[in-house]
Design a protein around this motif. Sequence first.
Motif, short mmCIF file in Angstrom:
data_model
loop_
_atom_site.label_atom_id
_atom_site.label_comp_id
_atom_site.label_asym_id
_atom_site.label_seq_id
_atom_site.Cartn_x
_atom_site.Cartn_y
_atom_site.Cartn_z
N ASP A 70 4.03 6.68 -14.74
CA ASP A 70 5.24 5.87 -14.70
C ASP A 70 5.49 5.32 -13.30
OD1 ASP A 70 5.83 6.21 -17.37
OD2 ASP A 70 7.26 7.83 -17.06
N VAL A 71 5.26 6.15 -12.29
CA VAL A 71 5.49 5.72 -10.90
C VAL A 71 4.41 4.72 -10.48
CG1 VAL A 71 5.73 6.49 -8.52
CG2 VAL A 71 6.65 7.89 -10.38
N VAL A 72 3.17 4.94 -10.90
CA VAL A 72 2.11 3.97 -10.63
C VAL A 72 2.47 2.63 -11.24
CG1 VAL A 72 -0.31 3.36 -11.09
CG2 VAL A 72 0.28 5.71 -10.43
N SER A 73 2.99 2.66 -12.46
CA SER A 73 3.37 1.43 -13.15
C SER A 73 4.39 0.64 -12.33
CB SER A 73 3.96 1.77 -14.53
OG SER A 73 4.47 0.62 -15.16
N PHE A 74 5.38 1.32 -11.79
CA PHE A 74 6.38 0.63 -10.97
C PHE A 74 5.74 0.06 -9.71
CE2 PHE A 74 9.17 1.05 -7.22
CZ PHE A 74 10.01 -0.03 -7.49
N LEU A 75 4.98 0.88 -9.00
CA LEU A 75 4.38 0.41 -7.73
C LEU A 75 3.40 -0.74 -7.95
CD1 LEU A 75 3.71 3.82 -5.94
CD2 LEU A 75 5.53 2.17 -5.43
N ALA A 76 2.79 -0.78 -9.13
CA ALA A 76 1.80 -1.83 -9.43
C ALA A 76 2.45 -3.12 -9.90
CB ALA A 76 0.84 -1.33 -10.51
N GLY A 77 3.76 -3.10 -10.11
CA GLY A 77 4.41 -4.23 -10.74
C GLY A 77 4.98 -5.26 -9.78
N GLU A 78 5.55 -6.28 -10.36
CA GLU A 78 6.10 -7.41 -9.60
C GLU A 78 7.34 -7.02 -8.80
OE1 GLU A 78 4.40 -10.20 -9.58
OE2 GLU A 78 3.01 -9.60 -11.17
N ARG A 79 8.08 -6.02 -9.27
CA ARG A 79 9.36 -5.69 -8.65
C ARG A 79 9.25 -4.70 -7.49
NH1 ARG A 79 13.43 -4.34 -13.46
NH2 ARG A 79 11.68 -3.06 -14.14
N ALA A 80 8.02 -4.31 -7.15
CA ALA A 80 7.83 -3.31 -6.09
C ALA A 80 7.41 -3.92 -4.76
CB ALA A 80 6.80 -2.27 -6.54
N VAL A 121 0.87 -1.19 0.00
CA VAL A 121 0.00 0.00 0.00
C VAL A 121 0.90 1.23 0.00
CG1 VAL A 121 -1.96 1.14 1.10
CG2 VAL A 121 -1.61 -1.32 1.45
N ASN A 122 0.80 2.03 -1.04
CA ASN A 122 1.64 3.21 -1.18
C ASN A 122 0.83 4.41 -1.65
OD1 ASN A 122 4.55 2.18 -0.77
ND2 ASN A 122 3.71 0.70 -2.23
N ALA A 123 1.39 5.58 -1.45
CA ALA A 123 0.75 6.83 -1.89
C ALA A 123 1.69 7.60 -2.81
CB ALA A 123 0.37 7.68 -0.69
N ILE A 124 1.07 8.33 -3.70
CA ILE A 124 1.80 9.28 -4.56
C ILE A 124 1.20 10.65 -4.29
CG2 ILE A 124 2.27 10.00 -6.94
CD1 ILE A 124 2.09 7.04 -7.73
N TYR A 129 8.95 -4.75 -2.17
CA TYR A 129 9.63 -4.28 -0.96
C TYR A 129 9.32 -2.81 -0.66
CZ TYR A 129 13.32 -4.68 2.61
OH TYR A 129 14.02 -4.75 3.79
N VAL A 130 8.45 -2.21 -1.48
CA VAL A 130 8.05 -0.81 -1.28
C VAL A 130 6.64 -0.81 -0.72
CG1 VAL A 130 7.74 1.44 -2.34
CG2 VAL A 130 9.45 -0.14 -3.27
N THR A 131 6.49 -0.43 0.54
CA THR A 131 5.14 -0.34 1.11
C THR A 131 5.12 0.70 2.22
OG1 THR A 131 3.21 -1.65 1.79
CG2 THR A 131 5.32 -2.15 2.89
N GLY A 132 3.99 1.38 2.35
CA GLY A 132 3.84 2.45 3.33
C GLY A 132 4.54 3.74 2.94
#
Length: 241
Positions: free
Chosen positions: A213-223, A172-175, A225-228
């Motif tokens: 572009d940032v949404v694409s990264f956060l929505a992907g398989e490689r993200a 779960v992340n915010a932009i 370890y990015v949360t909060g």
Amino acid sequence: MARVAFVTGGTRGIGHEIVARLKADGMKVAAGYSGNDAAAEACAKEFDVMVVKGNVGVFEDCQRAIAKVEAELGPVDVLVNNAGITRDTVFHRMSPEQWGEVVRVNMDSLYNMTRQVIEGMRERGWGRIINISSINGQKGQIGQSNYSAAKAGMLGFTKALALENAKKGVTVNAIAPGYIDTEMVQAVPEKVLQSIIDQIPVGRLGRGEEIADVVSFLAGERAGYVTGATLTINGGQFMGG
């Protein structure tokens, strides 16, 4: 199998660019919208995506929207809470309706939409929730006590939900975008808009595809370890917490 993404407020502005990018990434995408049927039809035709009408401020509308998407595309893997409105005025003149409508659409919608998908994401062990906040939820803005409060609340919601779901494979992340070159921003009087641009260190408005572009990264398989996290994309205009 392709992931399924739902983008609220997905037929115009930043949401339109997010829909375009997630579709290009190979996802099955649904775009939510509340009123502009012409824009929705154009979006559906342009990107070959599903469009779903409803008010994100109404829990039952969100139930119906997710049920339609899951019946047609499958369980939702990626939820982008992007829908938002403004009803600007200084607080001492703000009506209960101006306060309540903004809080419902910008803040209550987080509960209304996310509640529909969180259990399924937890059960499947994978999910991405991306909340589109605002620079004004971080720094405040004159005439936007309602909007700033809702967008700031979004950041607290993001952190708490991230903690609750980290072990379940759900991030779960915010932009927090700054001023982006959308129809809404272009409607600002030219002199006012120039004064805003003058405050942005990179010297221009942001572009919707830069948020996408940032949404694409956060929505992907490689993200995974990015949360909060809250990612600020504002050209250097605000660098605080």
